[in-house]
Design a protein around this motif. Sequence first.
Motif, short mmCIF file in Angstrom:
data_model
loop_
_atom_site.label_atom_id
_atom_site.label_comp_id
_atom_site.label_asym_id
_atom_site.label_seq_id
_atom_site.Cartn_x
_atom_site.Cartn_y
_atom_site.Cartn_z
N LEU A 2 30.86 38.72 27.05
CA LEU A 2 32.27 38.78 27.42
C LEU A 2 32.76 40.22 27.42
CD1 LEU A 2 34.89 37.27 28.04
CD2 LEU A 2 35.27 37.07 25.58
N LYS A 3 32.32 41.00 26.44
CA LYS A 3 32.70 42.41 26.38
C LYS A 3 32.14 43.17 27.58
CE LYS A 3 32.95 46.27 23.16
NZ LYS A 3 34.41 46.26 23.13
N LYS A 4 30.92 42.84 27.99
CA LYS A 4 30.32 43.50 29.14
C LYS A 4 31.09 43.16 30.42
CE LYS A 4 25.62 43.61 27.26
NZ LYS A 4 24.25 43.04 27.36
N GLN A 5 31.52 41.90 30.56
CA GLN A 5 32.29 41.50 31.73
C GLN A 5 33.63 42.21 31.77
OE1 GLN A 5 32.16 37.26 31.02
NE2 GLN A 5 30.64 36.96 32.61
N LYS A 6 34.28 42.33 30.61
CA LYS A 6 35.55 43.04 30.56
C LYS A 6 35.38 44.49 30.95
CE LYS A 6 37.99 40.17 27.15
NZ LYS A 6 39.17 39.91 27.99
N ARG A 7 34.26 45.10 30.53
CA ARG A 7 34.02 46.50 30.87
C ARG A 7 33.86 46.67 32.38
NH1 ARG A 7 29.69 47.30 27.92
NH2 ARG A 7 30.90 47.76 26.04
N ARG A 8 33.29 45.66 33.04
CA ARG A 8 33.11 45.73 34.50
C ARG A 8 34.37 45.32 35.24
NH1 ARG A 8 28.15 43.02 33.35
NH2 ARG A 8 29.03 41.10 34.23
N GLY A 9 35.38 44.84 34.50
CA GLY A 9 36.61 44.42 35.15
C GLY A 9 36.57 43.00 35.68
N VAL A 10 35.58 42.22 35.25
CA VAL A 10 35.47 40.84 35.73
C VAL A 10 36.52 39.96 35.09
CG1 VAL A 10 33.96 38.83 35.88
CG2 VAL A 10 33.02 41.12 36.16
#
Length: 293
Positions: free
Chosen positions: A283-291
């Motif tokens: 979830l943190k990785k997706q937030k970093r990508r702006g997803v």
Amino acid sequence: MGATLSGLEYGTNGSGMGPGLGDIPESCVACVFLYLTPPEICNLARLNRAFRGAASSDSVWERKLPPNYQDLLDLLPPERYQNLSKKDIFALLSHPVPFDHGNKEVWLDKVTGRVCMAISARGMAITGIEDRRYWNWVSTEESRFHIVAYLQQIWWFEVDGVVKFPFPADIYTLSFRLHLGRFSKRLGRRVCTFEHTHGWDIKPVRLDFSTSDGQVASSQCCLDDTEHGNHKRGCWIDYKVGEFIVSDSEPATEVRFSMKQIDCTHSKGGLCVDSVFIIPTDLKKQKRRGVLK
């Protein structure tokens, strides 16, 4: 797409004589909703009465809540959640739920329903925090807790914390949120000053955590980079410490974390400490990508 859905809702020929979305049983719609995200469910609820009814079904929203959502509700006064539907409970828990005198917050991600946590600098043990020659508390809208700890200058830099919580089964990332320089607003514009910022490019800061079931992680990084244009100054940066795995919410997981630079051969200063975040890793990785927002 909109015209197609409209035609289906009122009939195949628009006259209301043929089958449409309104003819689908609410129970069937509810089964489909089990595979959709909460925002998607809320959008589809506008189509017709059957979709609206399915979008309010407890059986649908029970699946969107973590298995131990009652542990989160127990942090609130009972009158806040008694007699609420599962949909309303999800909405309630998707907003920050404070605990530990407001120094920690837990909430559900609005898209996935997974548990996230933040721990304020006020909820940590900071060496020298009581001495205003070294540290000051600064009120700001840039922190979810509306306050950060600002370090002017110190030789022994150490921040420690602990949290014990029944995290649901997942893989979590723990990170520190830090800012080099002091910021303020002047005439409506954000301004940063770096008069106290020094010493973070000499030796790295050590970040650690350990869990009650024996998992450990450690990382090191220099918080400043004066050789490459000071690009780390004037912005909030999440410094990842590591990941830990939770297989079951019982027993509760205790996490101890720390951030240290205790080489007393040089001083360091000009650093804002905001919080520690514990977020599901992907979830943190997706937030970093702006997803996800």
